[in-house]
Design a protein around this motif. Structure first.
Motif, PDB file in Angstrom:
ATOM      1  N   TYR A   2       0.811  -1.218   0.000  1.00 64.25           N
ATOM      2  CA  TYR A   2       0.000   0.000   0.000  1.00 64.25           C
ATOM      3  C   TYR A   2       0.846   1.271   0.000  1.00 64.25           C
ATOM      4  CZ  TYR A   2      -3.729   3.171   1.443  1.00 64.25           C
ATOM      5  OH  TYR A   2      -4.619   4.193   1.518  1.00 64.25           O
ATOM      6  N   MET A   3       1.930   1.288   0.763  1.00 59.88           N
ATOM      7  CA  MET A   3       2.764   2.486   0.864  1.00 59.88           C
ATOM      8  C   MET A   3       3.766   2.584  -0.279  1.00 59.88           C
ATOM      9  SD  MET A   3       3.534   5.246   2.388  1.00 59.88           S
ATOM     10  CE  MET A   3       4.913   6.363   2.238  1.00 59.88           C
ATOM     11  N   GLN A   6       3.236   5.294  -2.905  1.00 59.95           N
ATOM     12  CA  GLN A   6       3.288   6.598  -2.253  1.00 59.95           C
ATOM     13  C   GLN A   6       4.727   6.984  -1.908  1.00 59.95           C
ATOM     14  OE1 GLN A   6       0.107   7.492   0.692  1.00 59.95           O
ATOM     15  NE2 GLN A   6      -0.518   5.363   0.374  1.00 59.95           N
ATOM     16  N   GLY A   7       5.500   6.031  -1.421  1.00 60.86           N
ATOM     17  CA  GLY A   7       6.898   6.283  -1.103  1.00 60.86           C
ATOM     18  C   GLY A   7       7.714   6.586  -2.342  1.00 60.86           C
ATOM     19  N   GLN A  10       7.087  10.132  -3.394  1.00 62.37           N
ATOM     20  CA  GLN A  10       7.709  11.100  -2.500  1.00 62.37           C
ATOM     21  C   GLN A  10       9.218  11.193  -2.717  1.00 62.37           C
ATOM     22  OE1 GLN A  10       6.037  10.912   1.615  1.00 62.37           O
ATOM     23  NE2 GLN A  10       4.545   9.569   0.632  1.00 62.37           N
ATOM     24  N   ARG A  30       8.122  11.457   5.656  1.00 62.66           N
ATOM     25  CA  ARG A  30       7.109  10.951   4.717  1.00 62.66           C
ATOM     26  C   ARG A  30       5.709  11.062   5.295  1.00 62.66           C
ATOM     27  NH1 ARG A  30      10.320   5.754   2.960  1.00 62.66           N
ATOM     28  NH2 ARG A  30      11.985   6.809   1.850  1.00 62.66           N
ATOM     29  N   TRP A  31       4.759  11.069   4.385  1.00 62.72           N
ATOM     30  CA  TRP A  31       3.340  11.062   4.711  1.00 62.72           C
ATOM     31  C   TRP A  31       2.721   9.834   4.058  1.00 62.72           C
ATOM     32  CZ3 TRP A  31       0.728  11.044   0.169  1.00 62.72           C
ATOM     33  CH2 TRP A  31       1.369  11.583  -0.933  1.00 62.72           C
ATOM     34  N   GLN A  32       1.534   9.484   4.531  1.00 63.02           N
ATOM     35  CA  GLN A  32       0.829   8.329   3.967  1.00 63.02           C
ATOM     36  C   GLN A  32      -0.669   8.621   3.959  1.00 63.02           C
ATOM     37  OE1 GLN A  32       0.394   3.547   4.832  1.00 63.02           O
ATOM     38  NE2 GLN A  32       1.868   4.697   5.991  1.00 63.02           N
ATOM     39  N   TRP A  33      -1.247   8.589   2.773  1.00 61.40           N
ATOM     40  CA  TRP A  33      -2.693   8.733   2.666  1.00 61.40           C
ATOM     41  C   TRP A  33      -3.308   7.393   3.048  1.00 61.40           C
ATOM     42  CZ3 TRP A  33      -5.992   6.136  -0.841  1.00 61.40           C
ATOM     43  CH2 TRP A  33      -7.329   6.523  -0.749  1.00 61.40           C
ATOM     44  N   SER A  68       5.642   1.776   8.830  1.00 59.06           N
ATOM     45  CA  SER A  68       4.645   1.711   7.754  1.00 59.06           C
ATOM     46  C   SER A  68       4.914   2.711   6.629  1.00 59.06           C
ATOM     47  CB  SER A  68       3.243   1.930   8.318  1.00 59.06           C
ATOM     48  OG  SER A  68       3.087   3.277   8.711  1.00 59.06           O
ATOM     49  N   PHE A  69       6.037   3.440   6.688  1.00 54.52           N
ATOM     50  CA  PHE A  69       6.315   4.470   5.703  1.00 54.52           C
ATOM     51  C   PHE A  69       7.297   4.030   4.617  1.00 54.52           C
ATOM     52  CE2 PHE A  69       4.582   6.818   9.240  1.00 54.52           C
ATOM     53  CZ  PHE A  69       3.741   7.715   8.613  1.00 54.52           C
TER      54      PHE A  69
END
Length: 98
Positions: A2-3, A6-7, A10, A30-33, A68-69
């Motif tokens: 899932y991440m 997104q990673g 970024q 980092r952020w995670q939607w 989790s990032f």
């Protein structure tokens, strides 16, 4: 999983848009939607950014556990042929170039 995408976005954003070197790109917070307006942020984001996201209506959760990032390592070949490497502060990785 899932991440991962997104990673990737970024780290690419950090290198292309913000011109960060490989290590700085991986070191950046980092952020995670998650879903809807829920966003998780690593606790290294400034309070001002957190507040601005909340003002925009996001449900922000500050995370001190970075597992989790995502994790990664980078090896770049610079235009002059030199290899530049970086390793993730969120994991126990090592950079090795051949």
């Amino acid at each position: 999983a899932y991440m991962q995408p997104q990673g990737h976005v970024q780290v690419l954003m950090n290198t292309i848009d913000f011109l960060l070197n490989p290590q700085a790109a991986l070191d950046a917070p980092r952020w995670q939607w998650i879903d809807g307006r829920e966003v998780w942020l690593e606790d290294r984001f400034s309070p001002e950014i957190v507040e601005e996201l909340r003002k925009l209506g996001h449900d922000v959760r500050i995370m001190s556990d970075y597992t989790s990032f995502g994790r990664g390592e980078i090896i770049w070949r610079c235009p002059d042929g030199v290899l530049a490497g970086a390793t993730e502060p969120r994991a126990d990785g090592t950079v090795a170039a051949w």
